[in-house]
Structure formats: C-alpha cells, structure tokens
Design a protein around this motif. Structure first.
Motif, PDB file in Angstrom:
ATOM      1  N   VAL A 114      -7.173  25.594  29.874  1.00 39.69           N
ATOM      2  CA  VAL A 114      -6.158  24.883  30.662  1.00 39.69           C
ATOM      3  C   VAL A 114      -6.813  23.969  31.711  1.00 39.69           C
ATOM      4  O   VAL A 114      -6.396  22.818  31.910  1.00 39.69           O
ATOM      5  CB  VAL A 114      -5.188  25.867  31.364  1.00 39.69           C
ATOM      6  CG1 VAL A 114      -4.273  25.126  32.339  1.00 39.69           C
ATOM      7  CG2 VAL A 114      -4.346  26.623  30.329  1.00 39.69           C
ATOM      8  N   ILE A 115      -7.856  24.463  32.366  1.00 37.14           N
ATOM      9  CA  ILE A 115      -8.399  23.727  33.525  1.00 37.14           C
ATOM     10  C   ILE A 115      -8.871  22.289  33.198  1.00 37.14           C
ATOM     11  O   ILE A 115      -8.578  21.375  33.974  1.00 37.14           O
ATOM     12  CB  ILE A 115      -9.485  24.586  34.227  1.00 37.14           C
ATOM     13  CG1 ILE A 115      -8.770  25.776  34.895  1.00 37.14           C
ATOM     14  CG2 ILE A 115     -10.284  23.759  35.239  1.00 37.14           C
ATOM     15  CD1 ILE A 115      -9.697  26.825  35.495  1.00 37.14           C
ATOM     16  N   PRO A 116      -9.523  22.047  32.058  1.00 34.38           N
ATOM     17  CA  PRO A 116      -9.940  20.663  31.790  1.00 34.38           C
ATOM     18  C   PRO A 116      -8.768  19.674  31.769  1.00 34.38           C
ATOM     19  O   PRO A 116      -8.898  18.545  32.254  1.00 34.38           O
ATOM     20  CB  PRO A 116     -10.620  20.745  30.416  1.00 34.38           C
ATOM     21  CG  PRO A 116     -11.114  22.158  30.334  1.00 34.38           C
ATOM     22  CD  PRO A 116     -10.057  22.981  31.028  1.00 34.38           C
ATOM     23  N   SER A 117      -7.620  20.110  31.257  1.00 31.59           N
ATOM     24  CA  SER A 117      -6.464  19.193  31.212  1.00 31.59           C
ATOM     25  C   SER A 117      -5.939  18.897  32.612  1.00 31.59           C
ATOM     26  O   SER A 117      -5.498  17.782  32.900  1.00 31.59           O
ATOM     27  CB  SER A 117      -5.327  19.799  30.369  1.00 31.59           C
ATOM     28  OG  SER A 117      -5.740  19.972  29.039  1.00 31.59           O
ATOM     29  N   VAL A 118      -6.007  19.891  33.499  1.00 30.09           N
ATOM     30  CA  VAL A 118      -5.528  19.657  34.874  1.00 30.09           C
ATOM     31  C   VAL A 118      -6.498  18.709  35.581  1.00 30.09           C
ATOM     32  O   VAL A 118      -6.073  17.787  36.290  1.00 30.09           O
ATOM     33  CB  VAL A 118      -5.378  20.983  35.661  1.00 30.09           C
ATOM     34  CG1 VAL A 118      -4.671  20.720  36.991  1.00 30.09           C
ATOM     35  CG2 VAL A 118      -4.617  22.035  34.856  1.00 30.09           C
ATOM     36  N   TYR A 127     -13.880  24.363  11.081  1.00 26.11           N
ATOM     37  CA  TYR A 127     -12.777  25.012  10.357  1.00 26.11           C
ATOM     38  C   TYR A 127     -11.540  24.113  10.486  1.00 26.11           C
ATOM     39  O   TYR A 127     -11.103  23.494   9.529  1.00 26.11           O
ATOM     40  CB  TYR A 127     -12.553  26.405  10.948  1.00 26.11           C
ATOM     41  CG  TYR A 127     -11.403  27.184  10.357  1.00 26.11           C
ATOM     42  CD1 TYR A 127     -11.265  27.323   8.976  1.00 26.11           C
ATOM     43  CD2 TYR A 127     -10.467  27.802  11.181  1.00 26.11           C
ATOM     44  CE1 TYR A 127     -10.211  28.055   8.427  1.00 26.11           C
ATOM     45  CE2 TYR A 127      -9.419  28.549  10.634  1.00 26.11           C
ATOM     46  CZ  TYR A 127      -9.294  28.667   9.263  1.00 26.11           C
ATOM     47  OH  TYR A 127      -8.256  29.395   8.726  1.00 26.11           O
ATOM     48  N   LEU A 128     -10.990  24.067  11.700  1.00 22.68           N
ATOM     49  CA  LEU A 128      -9.818  23.242  11.963  1.00 22.68           C
ATOM     50  C   LEU A 128     -10.004  22.604  13.332  1.00 22.68           C
ATOM     51  O   LEU A 128     -10.869  23.027  14.101  1.00 22.68           O
ATOM     52  CB  LEU A 128      -8.552  24.113  11.975  1.00 22.68           C
ATOM     53  CG  LEU A 128      -8.205  24.835  10.657  1.00 22.68           C
ATOM     54  CD1 LEU A 128      -7.111  25.879  10.891  1.00 22.68           C
ATOM     55  CD2 LEU A 128      -7.766  23.855   9.579  1.00 22.68           C
ATOM     56  N   TRP A 129      -9.197  21.609  13.649  1.00 17.86           N
ATOM     57  CA  TRP A 129      -9.290  20.993  14.967  1.00 17.86           C
ATOM     58  C   TRP A 129      -7.888  20.660  15.463  1.00 17.86           C
ATOM     59  O   TRP A 129      -6.910  20.780  14.733  1.00 17.86           O
ATOM     60  CB  TRP A 129     -10.210  19.778  14.958  1.00 17.86           C
ATOM     61  CG  TRP A 129      -9.877  18.693  13.968  1.00 17.86           C
ATOM     62  CD1 TRP A 129     -10.272  18.634  12.649  1.00 17.86           C
ATOM     63  CD2 TRP A 129      -9.090  17.515  14.198  1.00 17.86           C
ATOM     64  NE1 TRP A 129      -9.777  17.502  12.060  1.00 17.86           N
ATOM     65  CE2 TRP A 129      -9.063  16.786  12.981  1.00 17.86           C
ATOM     66  CE3 TRP A 129      -8.424  16.993  15.313  1.00 17.86           C
ATOM     67  CZ2 TRP A 129      -8.372  15.574  12.855  1.00 17.86           C
ATOM     68  CZ3 TRP A 129      -7.743  15.781  15.189  1.00 17.86           C
ATOM     69  CH2 TRP A 129      -7.723  15.094  13.975  1.00 17.86           C
ATOM     70  N   GLY A 130      -7.813  20.276  16.738  1.00 19.75           N
ATOM     71  CA  GLY A 130      -6.495  19.968  17.294  1.00 19.75           C
ATOM     72  C   GLY A 130      -6.618  19.544  18.741  1.00 19.75           C
ATOM     73  O   GLY A 130      -7.709  19.208  19.217  1.00 19.75           O
ATOM     74  N   THR A 131      -5.488  19.572  19.429  1.00 20.79           N
ATOM     75  CA  THR A 131      -5.487  19.164  20.835  1.00 20.79           C
ATOM     76  C   THR A 131      -4.718  20.194  21.670  1.00 20.79           C
ATOM     77  O   THR A 131      -4.092  21.103  21.127  1.00 20.79           O
ATOM     78  CB  THR A 131      -4.823  17.772  21.016  1.00 20.79           C
ATOM     79  OG1 THR A 131      -3.501  17.808  20.472  1.00 20.79           O
ATOM     80  CG2 THR A 131      -5.625  16.690  20.322  1.00 20.79           C
ATOM     81  N   ILE A 132      -4.801  20.006  22.973  1.00 19.09           N
ATOM     82  CA  ILE A 132      -4.053  20.842  23.912  1.00 19.09           C
ATOM     83  C   ILE A 132      -3.008  19.942  24.574  1.00 19.09           C
ATOM     84  O   ILE A 132      -3.348  18.863  25.072  1.00 19.09           O
ATOM     85  CB  ILE A 132      -5.010  21.468  24.945  1.00 19.09           C
ATOM     86  CG1 ILE A 132      -5.907  22.494  24.235  1.00 19.09           C
ATOM     87  CG2 ILE A 132      -4.231  22.122  26.103  1.00 19.09           C
ATOM     88  CD1 ILE A 132      -7.042  23.031  25.076  1.00 19.09           C
ATOM     89  N   GLY A 133      -1.767  20.375  24.534  1.00 23.12           N
ATOM     90  CA  GLY A 133      -0.715  19.532  25.097  1.00 23.12           C
ATOM     91  C   GLY A 133       0.544  20.342  25.378  1.00 23.12           C
ATOM     92  O   GLY A 133       0.465  21.544  25.669  1.00 23.12           O
ATOM     93  N   LEU A 134       1.682  19.685  25.260  1.00 23.05           N
ATOM     94  CA  LEU A 134       2.949  20.319  25.621  1.00 23.05           C
ATOM     95  C   LEU A 134       3.866  20.464  24.413  1.00 23.05           C
ATOM     96  O   LEU A 134       3.942  19.570  23.566  1.00 23.05           O
ATOM     97  CB  LEU A 134       3.670  19.472  26.674  1.00 23.05           C
ATOM     98  CG  LEU A 134       2.952  19.311  28.016  1.00 23.05           C
ATOM     99  CD1 LEU A 134       3.678  18.290  28.894  1.00 23.05           C
ATOM    100  CD2 LEU A 134       2.853  20.664  28.733  1.00 23.05           C
ATOM    101  N   GLY A 135       4.558  21.584  24.361  1.00 19.52           N
ATOM    102  CA  GLY A 135       5.626  21.760  23.384  1.00 19.52           C
ATOM    103  C   GLY A 135       6.942  21.672  24.132  1.00 19.52           C
ATOM    104  O   GLY A 135       7.090  22.291  25.191  1.00 19.52           O
ATOM    105  N   VAL A 136       7.859  20.867  23.604  1.00 17.41           N
ATOM    106  CA  VAL A 136       9.133  20.729  24.311  1.00 17.41           C
ATOM    107  C   VAL A 136      10.320  20.973  23.385  1.00 17.41           C
ATOM    108  O   VAL A 136      10.293  20.616  22.208  1.00 17.41           O
ATOM    109  CB  VAL A 136       9.304  19.329  24.963  1.00 17.41           C
ATOM    110  CG1 VAL A 136       8.222  19.064  25.988  1.00 17.41           C
ATOM    111  CG2 VAL A 136       9.323  18.220  23.935  1.00 17.41           C
TER     112      VAL A 136
END
Ligand code: N2P
Length: 371
Positions: free
Chosen positions: A188-192, A136-145
């Motif tokens: 969240v855990i994979p990014s940590v 459908y759609l894709w993206g990433t996990i990160g930070l919004g500032v």
C-alpha cells in the motif's frame, strides 16, 4: 493395485520381482509430491488436477494473501515449500540477495523459452540474469468500485483518482457504503507516496510521516482490512470501495455478474499512477522436492495451461503464445491487459532497505491500530 496387475498372466515370479524392486528403490514406492505456496485466488484448479493426472505428482497447496505473510515464512526458513510466488519487488529481490532461492535449472524448463523477453528483461533488475525466477502473472494495485452505490452516496466522486480514497472528504462519503483496504504495508505505501508526489521508493522519514498523516486521516472511514476476503466482500456488495490488486477486483466483478444480484464492479488504475508488479515462480533453496518443483513450473508455463490460468484469475501472463486462447472479454478488458496510454501512468518500485521496511511496518501497525 499395480502389483496385483502383475500377477497375471506372468504369475507369481513377476509379483515377487516387483516387490523386490520396491524394496531396492524406495523412491518408486513413495508418492512424488510438490508443496506449493501461492497467493489465494491465483490459479486454475483445473491446471493443478491436470498436472497431477499427467505426472502422477501430488500437489499440496497452501495459500497466503500478503507479502508480509510470505516473507515471515521465508525468513523463518525450513518452510517445506517447493514453489513460492513472491512479487519481484521488494520480496523476490530480497530473497535473491539473501540466497534464499535455488537457481533455476533452465534445462528442466523448456517452456520458459515462451516467456516475453521484454518483460523478463524488466524483472532482471530484481534478479540478475533471471537466474532465480520466471514471471507467473502480473498486474497493478488500484481501486475497485461499485459505481452505482458510490454515486448514490457521492454523485460527483472522482472515480479515476486516488482522491476517492485518500481525500478524507470523499472517504467519509464512501464509508457509508463501505471501504476495505488490503492489509499490507509493503503493497500500500508505495501508492500513497506516489499520490503525494514523492518517490515510491522513498526512505525519508518525513515522507513516511506524510504517508502516515494521509492514512490516519481516512482511518475512521475504513471498515475492514482484508486482502484475500476483499474479493468476496465486494462481490457480495458489502463494500463499495476497495484498495486491492487488479485481478482480484476483476474476479470479484465476474463473480458478482454470475451471482446476478445486480452488483456491478469496476477496477480503476488511478490517474496519478498505479503500481505495476510481477509475481515470480521460484524455488526455495531448501525445497525438499526441487525436481518436482521444476516440473510444476514448466507445466504452468505451457501456453494452454497458462491461458487457462489467466481466464480463471483474470491476471495477464507473460507467455505471448497464450493470446489466442485467452477469452476475448478478458483479452479486451483494459484492467487486465492495459492499453499503452494507461501503462504510461504505471510505476514500478525498487528494493526497500531493511530499516525502511521496519519503519514502514511500524507505521502500518500504528495506523491500523488507530481505528
Ligand atoms: C491474488 C493476489 C495476487 C497478487 N489474489 C499480488 N501480487
């Protein structure tokens, strides 16, 4: 209304015939529906209205904002949903393995021919032969500032790094303008783990303990756990740092711009690595309306419909023919369509075994409860 229209000019006999037909074939009388369970802020409302108008199928639409919520529903079974949107790993692959999804009838999905073959090959590791889902759609996990507010409390904060959130000295400063974290152990855990230099798929208890230590050290600085609501909170300027999904932050930035209150937001895929994910359109095995589900999925894969979705929600899709219809400011936003040098720093995750999933979930509640 249809029956009344038949009275004239052919008279009563036509009306009787129509009524007889409705009794003989109740499906003609019943409204066709499709029950969709999707992430919040994840579709173009116009696409839904357009589908209803074009097909006469009514869309009943429910929302979730974490994979935990979706998994909970799917594991209980009998959801009544016809279309769900699980992330390729770990949720979609788990549903495929447990036989919870219907194989997609390809003949009913002619628009799937427009999917990017390379991206579909990438998700085939979660679903051999791409039998049960399309991207459908894709993206990433990160930070919004909110850069201006962060700079005001921490002038030399490292805006390109997970250090901004995971190092207590920075988190302590950012806490003065507000930190929000998505409420999802799964996402969240994979990014940590990656930040700590471990495998994002690690099932090692010592690695999970290191993640817990990192998270606990910043726990006092987290103002709120919110997945869906994080978009609004950021757009309203209530928080200045959020761990979230790429498009959610970019949507928040767009809403803040529209509101014209001077709130400027930016999405950051941290340099140590950002998790790349793919969300899949899939049909639960016990879907009450599988034919309508296929019609809905096929409709979403139309290039003009899909371009409208990307323009609305600011996540990239997997239909290359949408390129000319995606708004230039979205097509040119590196947070939406990341350039190659940024993509080189993305990582993907693999399946998580059940005992590791449980250990991660337990750790997450300990962490959250320790405010
Ligand atoms: C939409 C969140 C979507 C994506 N609000 C997570 N896979």
């Amino acid at each position: 209304m249809v029956v009344c229209g038949l009275i004239s000019p052919m008279g009563v006999s036509m009306r009787v015939l129509a009524l007889l037909l409705l009794f003989a074939f109740p499906a003609l009388a019943a409204d066709r529906v499709v029950n969709v369970y999707n992430w919040s802020d994840y579709i173009d409302p116009y696409a839904v209205a357009h589908f209803e108008r074009e097909t006469g199928i009514k869309v009943r639409y429910d929302l979730y904002d974490s994979l935990e919520t979706l998994e909970g529903k799917m594991l209980a079974g009998k959801t009544g949903y016809d279309v769900v949107v699980p992330t390729s790993e770990p949720t979609f692959s788990k549903l495929v393995r447990s036989g919870a999804l219907l194989p997609l009838a390809r003949a009913a999905l002619p628009n799937a021919a427009g999917l990017d073959a390379g991206l579909m090959k990438q998700v085939a590791s979660s679903d051999p032969g791409n039998a049960h889902g399309v991207i459908y759609l894709w993206g990433t996990i990160g930070l919004g500032v909110n850069e201006a507010r962060l700079r005001a409390v921490a002038p030399d904060a490292p805006l390109d790094s997970w250090d901004l959130l995971f190092k207590p000295e920075w988190a302590r400063k950012a806490a003065r303008c507000g930190i929000t974290m998505m409420d999802s152990a799964i996402d969240v855990i994979p990014s940590v783990l990656k930040y700590l230099g471990k495998s994002p798929d690690s099932t090692d208890a010592a690695d999970l303990a290191a993640v817990e230590k990192t998270l606990r050290a910043i726990r006092p600085h987290i103002r709120a756990f919110a997945s869906g609501g994080a978009v609004e909170a950021m757009a309203a300027g209530e928080t200045c740092l959020v761990l979230s999904y790429s498009g959610d932050v970019i949507q928040a930035a767009a809403r803040a711009d529209e509101a014209g209150q001077g709130v400027k937001l930016r999405y950051i895929a941290p340099k140590e690595g950002a998790q790349l994910w793919f969300d899949m359109l899939a049909i639960p095995k016990d879907a009450p309306h599988p034919a309508e589900a296929l019609e809905f999925i096929n409709f979403l894969l139309k290039p003009d419909v899909m371009a409208g979705i990307t323009n609305q929600v600011r996540y990239p899709n997997a239909i290359p023919a949408t390129a000319s219809a995606v708004a230039p400011e979205i097509a040119g936003d590196p947070g939406v369509y990341p350039p190659a040098e940024q993509r080189a720093r993305f990582f993907t995750i693999g399946p998580v075994p059940p005992d590791a999933t449980r250990a991660r979930a337990r750790m997450w509640s300990r962490f959250k409860g320790n405010g």
